[in-house]
Structure formats: structure tokens, C-alpha cells
Scaffold this motif. Structure first.
Motif, mmCIF file in Angstrom:
data_model
loop_
_atom_site.group_PDB
_atom_site.id
_atom_site.type_symbol
_atom_site.label_atom_id
_atom_site.label_comp_id
_atom_site.label_asym_id
_atom_site.label_seq_id
_atom_site.Cartn_x
_atom_site.Cartn_y
_atom_site.Cartn_z
ATOM 1 N N UNK A 38 0.833 -1.213 0.000
ATOM 2 C CA UNK A 38 0.000 0.000 0.000
ATOM 3 C C UNK A 38 0.866 1.261 0.000
ATOM 4 N N UNK A 39 1.968 1.213 0.719
ATOM 5 C CA UNK A 39 2.864 2.378 0.797
ATOM 6 C C UNK A 39 3.444 2.711 -0.584
ATOM 7 N N UNK A 40 3.972 1.712 -1.256
ATOM 8 C CA UNK A 40 4.612 1.968 -2.548
ATOM 9 C C UNK A 40 3.596 2.198 -3.664
ATOM 10 N N UNK A 41 2.430 1.565 -3.564
ATOM 11 C CA UNK A 41 1.377 1.829 -4.548
ATOM 12 C C UNK A 41 0.927 3.284 -4.480
ATOM 13 N N UNK A 42 0.789 3.793 -3.265
ATOM 14 C CA UNK A 42 0.379 5.194 -3.097
ATOM 15 C C UNK A 42 1.426 6.139 -3.681
ATOM 16 N N UNK A 43 2.701 5.830 -3.487
ATOM 17 C CA UNK A 43 3.755 6.699 -4.008
ATOM 18 C C UNK A 43 3.772 6.688 -5.533
ATOM 19 N N UNK A 44 3.569 5.526 -6.137
ATOM 20 C CA UNK A 44 3.562 5.443 -7.599
ATOM 21 C C UNK A 44 2.372 6.203 -8.183
ATOM 22 N N UNK A 45 1.217 6.143 -7.524
ATOM 23 C CA UNK A 45 0.061 6.906 -7.993
ATOM 24 C C UNK A 45 0.334 8.396 -7.872
ATOM 25 N N UNK A 46 1.028 8.795 -6.812
ATOM 26 C CA UNK A 46 1.412 10.206 -6.658
ATOM 27 C C UNK A 46 2.302 10.651 -7.813
ATOM 28 N N UNK A 47 3.240 9.823 -8.217
ATOM 29 C CA UNK A 47 4.114 10.151 -9.339
ATOM 30 C C UNK A 47 3.333 10.242 -10.644
ATOM 31 N N UNK A 48 2.329 9.401 -10.804
ATOM 32 C CA UNK A 48 1.477 9.477 -11.995
ATOM 33 C C UNK A 48 0.734 10.807 -12.041
ATOM 34 N N UNK A 49 0.263 11.264 -10.886
ATOM 35 C CA UNK A 49 -0.389 12.577 -10.823
ATOM 36 C C UNK A 49 0.572 13.689 -11.232
ATOM 37 N N UNK A 50 1.790 13.608 -10.736
ATOM 38 C CA UNK A 50 2.785 14.633 -11.058
ATOM 39 C C UNK A 50 3.161 14.594 -12.532
ATOM 40 N N UNK A 51 3.178 13.406 -13.124
ATOM 41 C CA UNK A 51 3.459 13.322 -14.557
ATOM 42 C C UNK A 51 2.335 13.950 -15.370
ATOM 43 N N UNK A 52 1.097 13.669 -15.012
ATOM 44 C CA UNK A 52 -0.040 14.253 -15.735
ATOM 45 C C UNK A 52 -0.009 15.773 -15.662
ATOM 46 N N UNK A 53 0.383 16.312 -14.524
ATOM 47 C CA UNK A 53 0.397 17.762 -14.346
ATOM 48 C C UNK A 53 1.661 18.408 -14.890
ATOM 49 N N UNK A 54 2.589 17.592 -15.438
ATOM 50 C CA UNK A 54 3.831 18.140 -15.967
ATOM 51 C C UNK A 54 4.794 18.590 -14.897
ATOM 52 N N UNK A 55 4.611 18.094 -13.677
ATOM 53 C CA UNK A 55 5.424 18.561 -12.551
ATOM 54 C C UNK A 55 6.391 17.502 -12.037
ATOM 55 N N UNK A 56 6.478 16.364 -12.745
ATOM 56 C CA UNK A 56 7.268 15.263 -12.219
ATOM 57 C C UNK A 56 8.766 15.579 -12.246
ATOM 58 N N UNK A 57 9.194 16.430 -13.200
ATOM 59 C CA UNK A 57 10.621 16.765 -13.275
ATOM 60 C C UNK A 57 11.068 17.661 -12.131
ATOM 61 N N UNK A 58 10.105 18.211 -11.397
ATOM 62 C CA UNK A 58 10.433 19.090 -10.269
ATOM 63 C C UNK A 58 10.469 18.341 -8.942
ATOM 64 N N UNK A 59 10.293 17.015 -8.999
ATOM 65 C CA UNK A 59 10.338 16.224 -7.775
ATOM 66 C C UNK A 59 11.772 16.184 -7.252
ATOM 67 N N UNK A 60 11.922 16.442 -5.978
ATOM 68 C CA UNK A 60 13.258 16.411 -5.348
ATOM 69 C C UNK A 60 13.331 15.236 -4.405
ATOM 70 N N UNK A 61 14.501 14.590 -4.387
ATOM 71 C CA UNK A 61 14.705 13.438 -3.514
ATOM 72 C C UNK A 61 15.930 13.660 -2.649
#
Length: 447
Positions: free
Chosen positions: A424-447
Motif C-alpha cells: 500500500x505504501x509503494x502503490x500510493x507513491x507510484x500513484x502520486x508520481x502518476x499525478x505529477x506526470x499528468x500535471x507536468x510537474x514530475x521533473x520538479x520532484x526532489x529526492x
């Protein structure tokens, strides 16, 4: 003393190799490696460089063309000339065999299109838009690589934690088997209890081996995305942080403004608009300028005609303009303009379709994300409950108050609960990344 030195050397070597085998590949390092070595990104960058070259002024048709032509000609002929004497009226004949003529020529020509109905202007602008389209396509490739990279990265993290859970389960099963074996040897239990414990150890060992193989395969898959070959002994970060600032309305606005698919379609519309103008340019006349400088030399040997020139040379400049206008080309231009307008209309329809589809994708992905976060909270509660139940069952099992079957079931429930929480933890994170990709904001993710 010698023995101590050997032992120290062994410990140093073991520590080195153990540290190497436990090398952690961080998310930031994985991203840096992929951006530099990923094959898809390399191809996208090369395509962008090609589009940049095509959009150069050198490819726009605005510059003149210059040509150098040069040639030489050698001829040998047999000639016969008949003369009529004007005084006597009688004919005289001259014959020459192997008469040689040599011709030399060279020229430099310059051509320039003064006006072509604005076709080259619109063609140049279209090439610029094609470059912008390629840049967006390259960005989309990088976004897809981001998502693919972290999908595999978090899959490795998921499998790593699941493997750790299975190792703990195997350790518990081995401890239970050891206890059952001692009890059987001292006559405190029957052989069936010991055999059941042995079967559970074997089953847990098989499950652990399968999980280890899945983990190694996932790491090899990540290596493909990274574009490098790494030993599969490395570890990954398993900590997951969620973006608590996400708001549906902001995501929808960013998606309509920055989504790569929508931006590409907008560029395709601009390209189609210029394509109409380029075809309409054929309705207008073309005005060309040309200039040349030429040098010609002719040498005649063994002349039969006594009045012929043995050497002729000429040189000079020629210049002029030419106007051409295709008044009617059989309807070809009209047809191409109509088809270009239809292509533009299709691009506009496709844009509206993509907007509707992507809006629905954002809402569906957002709902999945919120549901997954709720599931994550519920699984955390389940793990706490399962852990408490297993601890109490283990205490009662040690006191002989519950059977090995009840103990095994509590153990399985505890492992399953931890696995479900992990998923559940990793599924939620992957869905979050999908949201960021749709919004064009995934390249701004910092780790």
C-alpha cells in the motif's frame, strides 16, 4: 601473534566486501545515472539536435546559392570544304583529316529567390515549431523515464522489504522447529509437531528464494533503464515521503497548462496552420535573380577554312531577373490547401479529445490516490493489531496454551499484514508520481 594478524586481515577483507555488497543506490544517484546514460533519453536528445539543425537559417531557403561549373572538350574531325571561285565560277576543294578543336569553359553562377509568395517564411516558422515540438517530445521521454525509473526503483524497495519480512518469518519458523525438535527428543511432544515445523521451514525457505530471485530480476530491469551494468548486490532506499501539498484544483490547472501530450498537440496545430500558408504561397508569382561570370576559350588546329579563327576567347558577366507565375496547375494547389485545412481541423478535434481524456485521468488518478492513502492508514492499524496478536499467541505457544497450527496462522497473518502495508505504501507513491506526470510537474520532484 601471527594468528591475530591473519584474523585481523580476514575481518578487514570481509568488512570491505560486505560494505561493497551493501552499497546503497539512492534515488538521487539513480536519477543522475539515468539522465546521463538512458538510451531513450540519448535518442531524444539526438532528435532534438536534428530538429535544431533543420530550424537553422541555413535550411530556410533565405540564402542565395552559388555554383561553379567547369569543363573541357576535345574534338578531332575530318573536314571537307568546297569553295566556288566568284571570278571563274569553278569549284575548289579543301580536305583536312584529323582537324583538332579544343574548348575550355568555366563559370560562377549566383541564384537568389527574391519572392516566392512568402512560402519560405512560413516554412521557416514551421521548422521552428517542429523544433519546439521535438523539445516537448524529448521532455515527455524524460518524464516517462522518470516514472519508469521510480516504478522499478520502488518495486525493488517493495521486494526488499518483503524479503526482509520473509527472512524474519523464516527465522521464527527455524526457532519453532528447533523448539519442537528439542521437545520431541525429550518426549514432551509427538513427532507430528516436529514434522509440521520442518514443513513450515521448508515452505518459508522456498518463498524466500523466490522473493530473492524476483528482487534480482527487478534490479536487472532497473539497470536497463539506468543504461549501465551494475552488480545486483546493491540496496535501495525504502523510505517513502508523500507530498502533502497536492490539491486537485491545482493539479487540474497545471495539467491543462503543462501536460506534455496537450503541449504536443498545440504545436501540431501550429504546424498545420503554417502548412496551409505554405501551400497557399503557390498562388503567388515567383521572382528570381541570377548572375554569372563565365570564361570560354576555343582553340582550332589544322584549319581547313583559311578564314577560320584559330583562337576564340570570351569572358564576361551575365545578370538578370526572372518572373514565373503558375496561373493554373490543374487544381493541385487548391486540393493541397483543402487537405491541409482538414488536417488542421483533425488536430483541433484531437486536442479537445485529449483534454477531456486527460481531465478524466487526473480525477480518476486523484481518487485512486486518496483511496490508497486511506488503505495505507488502515493497513498500519492492521499491522499493529496483527503484531499484538502474534506476540500474545507466541507467548501462549511458549506456555503450551495454543497449538502450532494456531501459532502458524498468527505468524502468517502478521507477515501478510506487513506485506499489505508495504504494498500500500509503494502503490500510493507510484500513484502520486502518476499525478505529477499528468500535471507536468514530475521533473520538479526532489529526492
Amino acid at each position: 601473534m601471527k594468528y591475530n594478524n591473519q584474523l585481523l586481515l580476514f575481518l578487514l577483507i570481509f568488512t570491505f566486501f560486505y560494505g561493497y555488497s551493501q552499497q546503497i543506490l539512492t534515488k538521487k544517484e539513480a536519477l543522475e545515472i539515468a539522465l546521463e546514460n538512458n538510451f531513450g533519453i540519448k535518442i531524444a536528445n539526438n532528435n532534438l539536435e536534428t530538429a535544431k539543425n533543420n530550424a537553422s537559417i541555413l535550411n530556410g531557403g533565405f540564402l542565395p546559392t552559388a555554383t561553379i561549373n567547369s569543363g573541357a572538350d576535345y574534338r578531332t574531325n575530318n573536314q571537307k570544304i568546297v569553295f566556288t571561285d566568284p571570278q571563274t565560277g569553278s569549284d575548289a576543294e579543301r580536305v583536312g583529316n584529323g582537324v583538332i578543336t579544343k574548348n575550355y569553359n568555366t563559370s560562377v553562377a549566383l541564384n537568389y529567390t527574391i519572392f516566392d509568395g512568402m512560402g519560405r517564411k512560413y516554412n521557416y516558422k514551421q521548422l521552428k515549431e517542429t523544433y519546439n515540438l521535438t523539445a516537448i517530445q524529448a521532455r515527455q521521454t524524460i518524464e516517462n523515464t522518470y516514472l519508469q525509473l521510480f516504478t522499478l526503483y520502488f518495486q525493488i524497495a517493495r521486494l526488499s522489504e518483503n524479503k526482509l519480512n520473509l527472512e524474519q518469518a523464516l527465522a521464527i519458523s527455524k526457532s519453532r522447529f528447533k523448539r519442537a525438535k528439542y521437545q520431541y527428543e525429550y518426549g514432551q511432544t509427538n513427532k507430528l509437531e516436529m514434522l509440521n515445523a520442518a514443513v513450515d521451514v521448508n515452505n518459508d525457505s522456498i518463498t524466500l528464494i523466490a522473493a530473492s530471485q524476483q528482487l534480482s530480476n527487478a534490479k536487472r530491469g532497473l539497470n536497463v533503464v539506468l543504461g549501465v551494468e551494475k552488480p545486483v548486490t546493491y540496496e535501495v532506499e525504502t523510505q517513502v515521503d508523500f507530498n502533502e501539498m497536492l490539491v486537485l484544483q491545482d493539479l487540474e490547472e497545471k495539467t491543462m497548462k503543462n501536460n506534455s501530450l496537450l503541449k504536443q498537440n498545440e504545436k501540431n496545430i501550429a504546424i498545420s496552420e503554417f502548412n496551409i500558408k505554405i501551400n497557399k504561397a503557390n498562388y503567388f508569382p515567383r521572382l528570381n535573380f541570377n548572375a554569372s561570370y563565365g570564361l570560354n576559350r576555343t582553340e582550332n588546329e589544322n584549319l581547313v577554312n583559311p578564314f577560320g579563327a584559330r583562337l576564340i576567347t570570351s569572358n564576361g558577366i551575365n545578370a538578370g531577373v526572372s518572373l514565373s507565375w503558375s496561373i493554373f496547375d490543374g487544381g493541385g494547389t487548391k486540393t493541397r490547401v483543402k487537405n491541409a485545412k482538414i488536417a488542421l481541423e483533425n488536430q483541433e478535434i484531437l486536442l479537445e479529445q485529449q483534454k477531456l481524456t486527460i481531465k478524466n485521468s487526473v480525477k480518476n488518478t486523484w481518487n485512486n490516490y486518496k483511496n490508497q492513502l486511506f488503505i495505507l492508514k488502515a493497513q498500519e492499524t492492521n499491522v499493529a493489531t496483527a503484531a499484538n496478536n502474534f506476540k500474545r499467541t507466541e507467548d501462549r505457544y511458549n506456555l503450551g496454551q495454543v497449538t502450532s497450527i494456531e501459532f502458524r496462522q498468527a505468524q502468517i497473518n502478521f507477515i501478510n499484514a506487513k506485506t499489505a502495508l508495504n504494498n500500500a505504501k509503494f502503490d500510493a507513491k507510484l500513484i502520486e508520481l502518476q499525478l505529477l506526470q499528468l500535471s507536468g510537474d514530475i521533473l520538479n520532484v526532489s529526492f
